[in-house]
Write a protein that holds these residues in place. Sequence first.
Motif: not given
Length: 182
Positions: A9, A13, A17, A25, A28, A31-32
């Motif tokens: 992942t 990403l 990006y 993007i 995300q 957030s991770i």
Amino acid sequence: MNTPIAYSTDEFLVLAYQEKKDPLIFGQLYSIYFQRIYKYICKITADKDLSFDLTQDVFILAAAKLDTLNKPITFQLWLFRIARNTSLQYIKKQKNHLDFDSFEYGVEEEGFDVDKEAYLDLVEQSIHQLTPDEQYIIKKRYYEDVSILELCKELHLGESALKMKILRLRQKLNIMIGNKVA
């Protein structure tokens, strides 16, 4: 027949990006990793507000420099390295030359109730209990920021021997500090 390449992942990403520069993007990735980077920086600084600010700085820098990451699979390591460097640069700017990564703060995942001044006093007291040779190594390395190679030359020791000696000194200090806290 060509087998499709499997991406993690993070890797997917990062590649997306780098190609599109889409803030959603990067959001995300943010957030991770936000909580993990924040907790990591808290362990270094022992200050929630400062850690929040430094975490923001880390992600701003990461977004700006993400194009320079040649191996997207190493994103997590790269991000944590930015977090460590950003935190230590801030600490050095504050004229606090102790390497906080070297000492176990005892900061818990949830509660960051560490009194830095009291902790630094414990570190100082513990350093004064070391032998003069041990004090010299700690002060040169962490207060005067002398490199490992320079210390090796000065002390006529091999690099691995000096690193092991420093590791043992840090462990000894952690035990001494732990005994004073308990």
